[in-house]
Design a protein around this motif. Structure first.
Motif, mmCIF file in Angstrom:
data_model
loop_
_atom_site.group_PDB
_atom_site.id
_atom_site.type_symbol
_atom_site.label_atom_id
_atom_site.label_comp_id
_atom_site.label_asym_id
_atom_site.label_seq_id
_atom_site.Cartn_x
_atom_site.Cartn_y
_atom_site.Cartn_z
ATOM 1 N N SER A 41 0.833 -1.311 0.120
ATOM 2 C CA SER A 41 -0.035 -0.045 0.132
ATOM 3 C C SER A 41 0.807 1.413 -0.006
ATOM 4 O O SER A 41 0.529 2.399 -0.052
ATOM 5 C CB SER A 41 -1.096 0.054 1.269
ATOM 6 O OG SER A 41 -0.190 -0.041 2.398
ATOM 7 N N GLY A 42 2.248 1.116 0.015
ATOM 8 C CA GLY A 42 3.169 2.402 -0.015
ATOM 9 C C GLY A 42 3.691 2.879 1.388
ATOM 10 O O GLY A 42 3.972 4.016 1.316
ATOM 11 N N LYS A 43 3.575 2.253 2.502
ATOM 12 C CA LYS A 43 3.870 2.646 3.639
ATOM 13 C C LYS A 43 5.461 2.873 3.714
ATOM 14 O O LYS A 43 5.865 4.162 4.129
ATOM 15 C CB LYS A 43 3.832 1.352 4.789
ATOM 16 C CG LYS A 43 2.306 1.025 4.958
ATOM 17 C CD LYS A 43 2.320 -0.219 6.162
ATOM 18 C CE LYS A 43 3.052 -1.504 5.822
ATOM 19 N NZ LYS A 43 2.405 -2.056 4.601
ATOM 20 N N SER A 44 6.296 2.042 3.011
ATOM 21 C CA SER A 44 7.761 2.484 3.032
ATOM 22 C C SER A 44 7.843 3.738 2.081
ATOM 23 O O SER A 44 8.920 4.562 2.493
ATOM 24 C CB SER A 44 8.571 1.417 2.185
ATOM 25 O OG SER A 44 8.255 0.180 3.240
ATOM 26 N N HIS A 45 7.355 4.094 0.902
ATOM 27 C CA HIS A 45 7.434 4.876 0.099
ATOM 28 C C HIS A 45 7.009 6.078 1.005
ATOM 29 O O HIS A 45 7.800 7.235 0.960
ATOM 30 C CB HIS A 45 6.655 4.870 -1.068
ATOM 31 C CG HIS A 45 6.751 5.977 -1.908
ATOM 32 N ND1 HIS A 45 7.604 6.391 -2.674
ATOM 33 C CD2 HIS A 45 5.694 6.960 -2.220
ATOM 34 C CE1 HIS A 45 7.453 7.608 -3.345
ATOM 35 N NE2 HIS A 45 6.201 7.968 -3.148
ATOM 36 N N PHE A 46 6.000 5.983 1.584
ATOM 37 C CA PHE A 46 5.570 7.277 2.555
ATOM 38 C C PHE A 46 6.461 7.647 3.611
ATOM 39 O O PHE A 46 6.727 8.787 3.709
ATOM 40 C CB PHE A 46 4.170 6.886 3.304
ATOM 41 C CG PHE A 46 3.787 7.934 4.306
ATOM 42 C CD1 PHE A 46 3.210 9.089 3.774
ATOM 43 C CD2 PHE A 46 3.712 7.398 5.658
ATOM 44 C CE1 PHE A 46 2.614 9.849 4.817
ATOM 45 C CE2 PHE A 46 3.133 8.654 6.481
ATOM 46 C CZ PHE A 46 2.714 9.809 6.012
ATOM 47 N N ASN A 58 15.556 0.187 7.841
ATOM 48 C CA ASN A 58 15.034 -1.138 7.876
ATOM 49 C C ASN A 58 15.496 -1.812 9.000
ATOM 50 O O ASN A 58 16.704 -2.252 8.844
ATOM 51 C CB ASN A 58 15.334 -1.781 6.458
ATOM 52 C CG ASN A 58 14.522 -3.019 6.307
ATOM 53 O OD1 ASN A 58 14.286 -3.976 7.410
ATOM 54 N ND2 ASN A 58 13.584 -3.217 5.414
ATOM 55 N N TYR A 96 12.674 12.798 3.759
ATOM 56 C CA TYR A 96 13.119 13.923 3.252
ATOM 57 C C TYR A 96 12.662 15.166 3.532
ATOM 58 O O TYR A 96 13.219 16.138 3.468
ATOM 59 C CB TYR A 96 12.730 13.570 1.587
ATOM 60 C CG TYR A 96 13.555 12.290 1.098
ATOM 61 C CD1 TYR A 96 14.608 11.786 1.505
ATOM 62 C CD2 TYR A 96 12.717 11.915 -0.100
ATOM 63 C CE1 TYR A 96 15.133 10.709 0.856
ATOM 64 C CE2 TYR A 96 13.397 10.711 -1.027
ATOM 65 C CZ TYR A 96 14.613 10.088 -0.407
ATOM 66 O OH TYR A 96 15.161 9.396 -0.849
ATOM 67 N N LYS A 121 9.571 7.219 3.530
ATOM 68 C CA LYS A 121 10.878 7.724 3.095
ATOM 69 C C LYS A 121 10.625 8.980 2.362
ATOM 70 O O LYS A 121 11.595 10.024 2.768
ATOM 71 C CB LYS A 121 11.221 6.732 1.631
ATOM 72 C CG LYS A 121 12.619 7.407 0.994
ATOM 73 C CD LYS A 121 12.863 6.602 -0.133
ATOM 74 C CE LYS A 121 13.622 5.140 0.494
ATOM 75 N NZ LYS A 121 14.117 4.424 -0.652
ATOM 76 N N ILE A 122 9.384 9.376 2.025
ATOM 77 C CA ILE A 122 9.193 10.912 1.417
ATOM 78 C C ILE A 122 9.166 11.709 2.911
ATOM 79 O O ILE A 122 9.465 12.798 2.767
ATOM 80 C CB ILE A 122 7.804 11.085 0.580
ATOM 81 C CG1 ILE A 122 7.923 10.086 -0.737
ATOM 82 C CG2 ILE A 122 7.492 12.316 0.506
ATOM 83 C CD1 ILE A 122 9.099 10.655 -1.538
ATOM 84 N N ASP A 129 11.318 1.146 9.509
ATOM 85 C CA ASP A 129 10.569 0.471 8.367
ATOM 86 C C ASP A 129 10.563 -1.039 8.679
ATOM 87 O O ASP A 129 11.617 -1.481 9.153
ATOM 88 C CB ASP A 129 11.407 0.823 6.920
ATOM 89 C CG ASP A 129 10.387 0.346 5.574
ATOM 90 O OD1 ASP A 129 9.313 0.206 5.863
ATOM 91 O OD2 ASP A 129 11.003 0.321 4.708
#
Length: 242
Positions: free
Chosen positions: A17-22, A78, A28, A24-25, A210
């Motif tokens: 669902s995009g937890k790791s991407h979320f 991670n 930043y 990471k953003i 993560d």
């Protein structure tokens, strides 16, 4: 609970669902890092990418802009990649200590070595120690510190020279630290608080962990450790550590 203790956030969602991407953003953005355009060399801060064209909600945009006021240390990792063994009941504590030490430029692999480095910094002797180690060993300290047991004599020499001690007392300090250094959750929280106390008012440190749900699984001891770390950071850092 008081507001300063509410600094643990669990990001939940299905697989993919995009937890790791979320997060990471988020890392930043919270550190508000600089991005360089390779075409013209122009520089933009992370928060500048979230302008009125991307975020239509004025309240959310104001929250983004408020989040980047002041300064922050952001540590994204991670947990599975940083852990030595899941079977160790203190593994989450050891991982938090490792990533915190690495962020400060200390040894991540050997907590007792990071303890020595921190002690040298507190005495204003770390640079002198590194110079003396290189003089004796021939290699930079950072290149050899993970194999510190093979260079004990060089470490003792440099430690004694930097702190103007005898070789005997330096050896006793180093050997004792290697054999007896231990830290608990409260000790970790105190290390983080002491670090924050050296920074300007409003400076924060943010741990973004993560895959922690998958790492913990149904291990209640690991869950309790994570909860206790969160509570201790809230109590001792008063909202400055998240």
């Amino acid at each position: 609970p008081v507001l300063s203790a509410r600094m643990g956030v669990w990001v939940s969602g299905f697989f993919g669902s995009g937890k790791s991407h979320f997060i990471k953003i988020l890392s930043y953005l919270l550190e508000n890092i600089e991005a360089v355009n390779p075409k013209d060399g122009s520089i933009r801060r992370a928060a500048q990418f979230f302008d009125e064209r991307k975020i239509k909600d004025a309240m959310l945009l104001a929250d983004v802009q408020r989040a980047v006021q002041g300064s922050s240390d952001v540590i994204l990792f991670n947990i599975d990649a940083k852990a030595d063994s899941k079977s160790d009941r203190d593994v989450i504590l050891q991982v938090f200590l490792r990533v915190f030490n690495e962020k400060l430029g200390f040894s991540g692999d050997a907590p007792h070595v990071a303890h020595m480095e921190r002690h040298l910094v507190s005495k204003g002797a770390y640079d002198a120690f590194k110079a003396a180690f290189t003089e004796k060993n021939g290699n930079p300290w950072e290149a050899e510190r993970d194999a510190v047991d093979f260079h004990r004599d060089d470490v003792v020499y440099a430690f004694a020279k930097a702190l103007k001690q005898s070789d005997e007392s330096a050896a006793a300090w180093f050997d004792n630290a290697r054999d007896t250094y231990k830290i608990n959750i409260e000790g970790l929280a105190k290390l983080i608080r002491d670090y924050l106390d050296t920074k300007p008012t409003g400076h924060r440190i943010i741990f973004l962990v993560d895959e922690v749900g998958q790492f913990i699984g149904d291990n209640t001891q690991l869950m309790l450790t994570l909860q206790t770390i969160t509570e201790q950071l809230g109590t001792l850092s008063q909202g400055r550590a998240w």
